[in-house]
Design an enzyme around this catalytic site. Structure first.
Site, short mmCIF file in Angstrom:
data_model
loop_
_atom_site.label_atom_id
_atom_site.label_comp_id
_atom_site.label_asym_id
_atom_site.label_seq_id
_atom_site.Cartn_x
_atom_site.Cartn_y
_atom_site.Cartn_z
N LYS A 138 62.82 -70.34 44.16
CA LYS A 138 63.98 -69.55 43.76
C LYS A 138 63.57 -68.45 42.79
O LYS A 138 64.11 -67.36 42.81
CB LYS A 138 65.04 -70.46 43.11
CG LYS A 138 66.28 -69.73 42.62
CD LYS A 138 66.99 -69.04 43.77
CE LYS A 138 68.25 -68.32 43.28
NZ LYS A 138 68.91 -67.59 44.38
N SER B 296 57.24 -43.73 51.48
CA SER B 296 57.63 -45.13 51.42
C SER B 296 58.97 -45.34 52.13
O SER B 296 59.09 -45.09 53.32
CB SER B 296 57.70 -45.57 49.95
OG SER B 296 57.41 -46.94 49.82
#
Length: 348
Positions: free
Chosen positions: A228, A176
């Site tokens: 948000k 990763s």
């Protein structure tokens, strides 16, 4: 017996008072003293290898043969020292000097916190390295947060931008975010059973809204901006929020694939970027690496032709650590790490 009990109580009070005095002075000293900067630890691995070899020879070789070898070695060392002295007097050009191989270790956690030391080590190396030198990073990481490993990969890119050769050695895992760092290199060397790949993005957000709802606990979340906050731990999540969160993951995955494909174009990115992992020998077939070998074997192969130097930045010890009072700090760090795992987490 009564006297012994009273005496033990007196000693306990004395120790308590002494400890309070020490802590008080330590606090005063800490508030007034300036934090000393960290420093670099430089180790020439050629010397460490020669010392280990010499120790084994002293234990195992025939004394007569050993004496003969030592005599020959002294002769060679004398000639080398003479040549080095002569080169210094003649101010040998950089291109004629012996190649240097700088070794850095990066042991990555979820936050990629080792990047702070990495940036200092790279800055130090770039201040003296020449284009003929090489940087080897012994990398171990299973990945972590996007911004942390993005910065770590950018630090490695500084080496390439300075026209230095960069080799990444992986003995255990570079998955990763760890692989995102590795693919920056000119050459990736991995052990036969090292784990590589995992080109994907993962995120998890535990939600206890239903539990709170049963307990008649209300959670209010106020934001300015439609997205948000998409998913939360405490509030009620919506399908629209989930869709946006999933889209963010897909966008991040696209960036990840583009980065790997640009750094290592020999990879069939669509076939590899499934989040799957491969062992060293399999990774070689899929062009994830260039060579199957341990970092030890690679470095030993360079000892004859290069000055192999380990560079490690050491953080300064805080006063609490010097006094052995860092247990609370360690517990706090563990708690923060645990919370980051169970809370909203998005990473490579």
């Amino acid at each position: 017996m009564e006297f012994l009990i009273e005496y033990a109580g007196f000693l306990l009070k004395l120790v308590t008072v002494a400890l309070i005095i020490v802590l008080t002075f330590a606090g005063i000293f800490a508030s007034k003293s300036k934090e000393k900067p960290g420093g670099l630890k430089v180790t020439k691995l050629n010397d460490s290898y020669d010392a280990a070899k010499s120790q084994l020879e002293n234990e195992l070789l025939d004394k007569k043969l050993l004496k003969q070898q030592q005599k020959e070695k002294k002769k060679q060392d004398k000639l080398a020292a003479k040549a080095d002295k002569k080169s210094k007097k003649q101010d040998v050009k950089a291109e004629d000097a012996k190649k240097r191989l700088f070794v850095i270790d990066f042991d990555g956690d979820i936050q990629a916190s080792a990047t702070q030391a990495l940036r200092r080590e790279i800055t130090a190396i770039l201040s003296i390295a020449t284009p003929k030198d090489e940087v080897v990073v012994r990398l171990e990481s299973g990945g972590g947060v996007v911004h942390g490993y993005g910065l770590a990969a950018s630090q490695l890119q500084r080496i390439k931008d300075a026209n230095l050769s960069l080799t990444i050695c992986v003995d255990k895992v570079a998955a990763s975010g760890g692989y995102m760092m590795a693919c920056v290199a000119d050459k990736i060397v991995a052990a036969p059973f090292a784990i590589l790949g995992s080109i994907g993005v993962v995120a998890q957000v535990p939600n206890i809204h239903r539990l709170l709802d049963k307990s008649l606990v209300d959670v209010e979340l106020h934001t300015a901006g439609k997205y948000k906050r998409t998913l939360t731990m405490l509030g009620e999540n919506t399908d629209e929020g989930r869709a946006k969160f999933k889209q963010d993951l897909e966008d991040t995955h696209v960036l990840f694939k583009e980065f790997v494909s640009s750094a290592r174009p020999v990879i069939d990115i669509e076939a590899i970027a499934t989040g799957d992992v491969w062992y060293g020998s399999q990774a070689l077939k899929n062009n994830l690496i260039d060579q199957v070998s341990t970092s030890d074997a690679y470095l030993v192969s360079q000892l004859e032709s290069s000055d192999v130097v380990s560079i490690k930045y050491q953080e300064p010890k805080k006063l609490a650590e010097k006094l052995g009072l860092s247990v609370l700090g360690a517990f706090e760090a563990k708690a923060v790490k645990w919370f980051s795992k169970i809370s909203q987490y998005k990473g490579y």
